[in-house]
Design a protein around this motif. Sequence first.
Motif, short mmCIF file in Angstrom:
data_model
loop_
_atom_site.label_atom_id
_atom_site.label_comp_id
_atom_site.label_asym_id
_atom_site.label_seq_id
_atom_site.Cartn_x
_atom_site.Cartn_y
_atom_site.Cartn_z
N LYS A 165 -1.17 -0.62 -14.39
CA LYS A 165 -1.45 0.41 -14.89
C LYS A 165 -2.77 1.21 -13.53
O LYS A 165 -3.45 0.34 -13.20
N GLY A 166 -2.61 1.87 -13.36
CA GLY A 166 -3.42 2.88 -12.63
C GLY A 166 -2.86 3.13 -11.29
O GLY A 166 -3.62 4.19 -10.07
N ARG A 167 -1.56 2.34 -10.75
CA ARG A 167 -1.34 2.46 -9.75
C ARG A 167 0.34 3.60 -9.86
O ARG A 167 0.72 4.30 -8.94
N PHE A 168 0.60 3.20 -11.42
CA PHE A 168 2.35 3.87 -11.25
C PHE A 168 2.22 4.88 -12.20
O PHE A 168 1.29 4.98 -13.44
N THR A 169 3.16 5.81 -12.76
CA THR A 169 3.60 7.12 -13.41
C THR A 169 4.64 6.64 -13.95
O THR A 169 5.83 6.99 -13.26
N THR B 279 11.58 -4.03 -2.70
CA THR B 279 11.20 -4.85 -1.85
C THR B 279 9.52 -4.19 -1.18
O THR B 279 9.66 -3.12 -0.56
N VAL B 280 8.80 -5.15 -1.92
CA VAL B 280 7.31 -4.81 -0.75
C VAL B 280 6.86 -6.39 -0.41
O VAL B 280 6.54 -7.12 0.01
N GLY C 233 1.17 -1.33 0.17
CA GLY C 233 0.27 0.19 -0.72
C GLY C 233 0.46 1.03 -0.61
O GLY C 233 0.25 2.31 -0.22
N GLY C 234 1.65 1.39 0.13
CA GLY C 234 2.85 2.58 0.27
C GLY C 234 3.22 2.69 -1.31
O GLY C 234 2.80 2.20 -2.30
N SER D 123 0.43 1.98 -4.33
CA SER D 123 -0.44 1.55 -3.87
C SER D 123 0.46 0.27 -3.78
O SER D 123 -0.18 -1.13 -4.61
N LEU D 124 1.49 0.47 -3.89
CA LEU D 124 2.41 -1.29 -4.26
C LEU D 124 1.75 -2.41 -3.45
O LEU D 124 1.49 -2.37 -2.59
N LYS D 125 2.15 -3.62 -3.96
CA LYS D 125 2.24 -5.25 -3.89
C LYS D 125 3.31 -6.05 -3.49
O LYS D 125 4.17 -5.73 -4.09
N ALA D 126 2.93 -6.86 -2.53
CA ALA D 126 3.99 -7.91 -3.10
C ALA D 126 4.24 -8.75 -4.21
O ALA D 126 6.25 -8.69 -4.67
#
Length: 116
Positions: free
Chosen positions: A65-69, A113-114, A15-16, A85-88
């Motif tokens: 898409k929708g999380r990264f720019t 590392t997430v 989520g970070g 909105s980072l995921k593992a």
Amino acid sequence: QVQLVESGGGLVQPGGSLRLSCAASGFIFNNYYMTWYRQAPGAERELVAGINTSGGSTYLGSSVKGRFTISRDNAKNTVYLQMNSLKAEDTAVYFCHTYWGGTDYWGKGTLVTVSS
């Protein structure tokens, strides 16, 4: 000499957010399309994002898409990847890339590392 140097990786909670930077030198930066790839352990290298010379047109892979720019600052010869909105599953080494003078050029990568 063409050089791409990534920075900004590290450990982040799910989520970070993180912002990666790629500092370019040795070529006319604003004449080249820039890309970000990533590679998780045991996985193939994956195209994450791309940006044209002016920054007016971008590409994002479906998984981000929708999380990264992706963005660039041609005055600073730098391309960025803002990751929210980072995921593992985003855990990987992230590489900056361009194609110049008939050759692919890669940075050495920065590890993201997430935790989960």
